[in-house]
Enzyme design. Sequence first.
Site, PDB file in Angstrom:
ATOM      1  N   CYS A  64       0.834  -1.195   0.000  1.00  0.00           N
ATOM      2  CA  CYS A  64       0.000   0.000   0.000  1.00  0.00           C
ATOM      3  C   CYS A  64       0.872   1.249   0.000  1.00  0.00           C
ATOM      4  O   CYS A  64       2.100   1.174   0.069  1.00  0.00           O
ATOM      5  CB  CYS A  64      -0.938  -0.007   1.209  1.00  0.00           C
ATOM      6  SG  CYS A  64      -0.118   0.385   2.780  1.00  0.00           S
ATOM      7  N   HIS A  68       2.836  -1.069   3.790  1.00  0.00           N
ATOM      8  CA  HIS A  68       2.430  -2.356   4.349  1.00  0.00           C
ATOM      9  C   HIS A  68       2.373  -3.419   3.254  1.00  0.00           C
ATOM     10  O   HIS A  68       1.930  -3.151   2.136  1.00  0.00           O
ATOM     11  CB  HIS A  68       1.055  -2.253   5.024  1.00  0.00           C
ATOM     12  CG  HIS A  68       1.048  -1.386   6.240  1.00  0.00           C
ATOM     13  ND1 HIS A  68       0.207  -0.311   6.390  1.00  0.00           N
ATOM     14  CD2 HIS A  68       1.802  -1.432   7.360  1.00  0.00           C
ATOM     15  CE1 HIS A  68       0.426   0.267   7.555  1.00  0.00           C
ATOM     16  NE2 HIS A  68       1.395  -0.396   8.160  1.00  0.00           N
ATOM     17  N   CYS A  81      -5.656  -1.155   1.640  1.00  0.00           N
ATOM     18  CA  CYS A  81      -4.887  -1.886   2.647  1.00  0.00           C
ATOM     19  C   CYS A  81      -5.786  -2.238   3.833  1.00  0.00           C
ATOM     20  O   CYS A  81      -6.409  -1.348   4.425  1.00  0.00           O
ATOM     21  CB  CYS A  81      -3.710  -1.036   3.118  1.00  0.00           C
ATOM     22  SG  CYS A  81      -2.743  -1.799   4.442  1.00  0.00           S
ATOM     23  N   CYS A  84      -4.274  -0.223   7.124  1.00  0.00           N
ATOM     24  CA  CYS A  84      -4.375   1.227   7.332  1.00  0.00           C
ATOM     25  C   CYS A  84      -5.387   1.910   6.420  1.00  0.00           C
ATOM     26  O   CYS A  84      -5.646   3.107   6.576  1.00  0.00           O
ATOM     27  CB  CYS A  84      -3.006   1.877   7.147  1.00  0.00           C
ATOM     28  SG  CYS A  84      -2.365   1.759   5.454  1.00  0.00           S
ATOM     29  N   ASP A 114      19.404 -15.920  -6.442  1.00  0.00           N
ATOM     30  CA  ASP A 114      20.499 -16.140  -5.498  1.00  0.00           C
ATOM     31  C   ASP A 114      20.727 -17.629  -5.224  1.00  0.00           C
ATOM     32  O   ASP A 114      19.771 -18.412  -5.175  1.00  0.00           O
ATOM     33  CB  ASP A 114      20.202 -15.434  -4.169  1.00  0.00           C
ATOM     34  CG  ASP A 114      20.358 -13.922  -4.280  1.00  0.00           C
ATOM     35  OD1 ASP A 114      20.893 -13.458  -5.297  1.00  0.00           O
ATOM     36  OD2 ASP A 114      19.943 -13.211  -3.346  1.00  0.00           O
ATOM     37  N   TYR A 336      29.152 -13.647  -3.919  1.00  0.00           N
ATOM     38  CA  TYR A 336      27.900 -13.704  -3.155  1.00  0.00           C
ATOM     39  C   TYR A 336      28.186 -13.602  -1.661  1.00  0.00           C
ATOM     40  O   TYR A 336      29.068 -14.281  -1.131  1.00  0.00           O
ATOM     41  CB  TYR A 336      27.151 -14.995  -3.472  1.00  0.00           C
ATOM     42  CG  TYR A 336      25.742 -15.021  -2.942  1.00  0.00           C
ATOM     43  CD1 TYR A 336      24.847 -14.012  -3.261  1.00  0.00           C
ATOM     44  CD2 TYR A 336      25.307 -16.055  -2.121  1.00  0.00           C
ATOM     45  CE1 TYR A 336      23.549 -14.029  -2.784  1.00  0.00           C
ATOM     46  CE2 TYR A 336      24.007 -16.090  -1.644  1.00  0.00           C
ATOM     47  CZ  TYR A 336      23.134 -15.070  -1.974  1.00  0.00           C
ATOM     48  OH  TYR A 336      21.846 -15.093  -1.489  1.00  0.00           O
TER      49      TYR A 336
END
Length: 610
Positions: A64, A68, A81, A84, A114, A336
Amino acid sequence: MREYGRLRVYEVNLGSYTLLITASGGHIYELITDLSGGGVDHLYGVARGKGGRFIPVYGTIKRCANGHQIVVEGGKDVKECPICGAPIETDTETVIEALRDVALEVDEVLVGTDPDTEGEKIAFDIVNVVLPVNKNVRRVEFHEVTKRAIINAVENPRSLDLNLVKAQLVRRVEDRWIGFSLSSRLQTDFWKGFCREILSSDVKESRYRRYAELCMTYRNSYRNLSAGRVQTPVLGWIIDTYRKHEASKTLFIKLVLGELSLEIPIPPERRKGIKRDIVKLRVRVKDLVRSEEEVNPLPPYTTDSVLYDISSKLKLPTQRAMQILQELFELGFITYHRTDSTRVSDTGKAVAREYMQEILGSDADKYFRPRSWGEGGAHECIRPTRPIDAERLRSLIEEGIIEPVRRISRTHFAVYDLIFRRFMASQSTPAKVRRVRGVLLLEAVLDSGEEVDLGEQGFEVVEEMMFDGFNRFYRVIYVRRPPEEGLYEVGKELFQLKEWYTQPLHTYASIVREMKEKEIGRPSTYAKIVDTLFKRKYVALSRSRSGIVPLLLGEKVYQYLTSRYGGLVSEERTRVLERKMRSVEEGKVDYYSLVTELLEELTDFKLLGR
């Protein structure tokens, strides 16, 4: 560069083929927070299917306007949301659609997330969203963002490692079940009891007033409380260390004797009456012994050791340190950074050899000693990808020869410099030093003329660097001239009395190191765990004492959790669970059996129902 919705796609020609390169921006799916619709039997977003099988239900990730994160069932219909009321601004559904559009245009899709369990789960999700439009999808793995590494990965694709995916699913389900169930108890049951205690207290300290204001605002529940299997033991370490720290206050004499600087604790039985009355010290130096020694270099960095040094040397919080490391990795400057391995590949050794030959010329052979350090495997230490030190890297960027895609700050260069020098030292010969060890006998002379024996103190110092070896690159040895044997009188200008603590507080660095040593947490979560304790206001940084101290709320949360759920959040239980999850990664333990075992445990604590 082309744009597909939110995705930027870069076209790179490698001669025999052309790559269209884009980034998913991390996870495209997350475990949903609720499965309230449709009458599905579930536990915090994990559905229970036929035969008692567990089915983690994932949805796209929305954010949002206030930041959030929302992951709910039937997410397409969510416009505001639920936390909120702010409008939804982003949804990974648009990323998924763009990835499919790109996949339609190519012959083959290579997924290069990754090289860890979390990355494997992201790859699993991407593979499954593009399979309907392109059947030729493979996983590629690389540990450094360099042309050599990427070409090697492209030419050697592999299949998804489903054991790693299952291990990540277990971790996510386990984090969700323990985190949500314990956090909900903290936010309601604990909070009400905590507020009753605070509001009935007559204590007028500012810390109580602050909590009283919170309790008046949030009477029945408080959302900014959380618990977790790793977070709770770490909070306990901070509390325990703080108590030991408070009990360790000691009177020291800080003494300068020639080039030697010492902090000498005064024995408790000798402290009375001398705190302010010492006019001079008599110091006898005796039993000097000299020896020639070799000092070996430290291994190259792993996640915990690099975070330790970044925190202690550069004073960066762990979360910021991980951000800098991530950016250096993405820019192709380091390998990495989420790794427990000290292994150095042949490529890494070649980087060290080339650098030393360039800067040392004919002396390179005196300094270069290649070491593999860790055992074989896919993962490697954290090291530079090229034989370019920080000063040279800065020059190449300023001259436009290297053009990074993001701005490089002084902090980036400082972190890179640490990694570069530590790695070069790890591939260097030992240093040869002459070390001196001796004994100091101390006596205080008071203004009354009384002489007080303060006992003896051993010391050692390097008096000569015979060959600097690795210390040329990563300085940890300092040369100091020791005092000769004899009696010295030290006036007030060369010593001072100081009260301090023999037990240091925990720091960002020491917490990360302890997590590694005690096998709690993973390289990818070290920083996040510490950061969460600060965000929840369980702990704070004391600059005057150079460490982390627990706050009243943190102490009460820990007391509540350990008194009711001690067996669930204990250090040993967390360590055993980590080992079991590693066994899932290796295919030795069944994913479902571990989830079932966890459910039974939470049921015994009356946190979840069967």
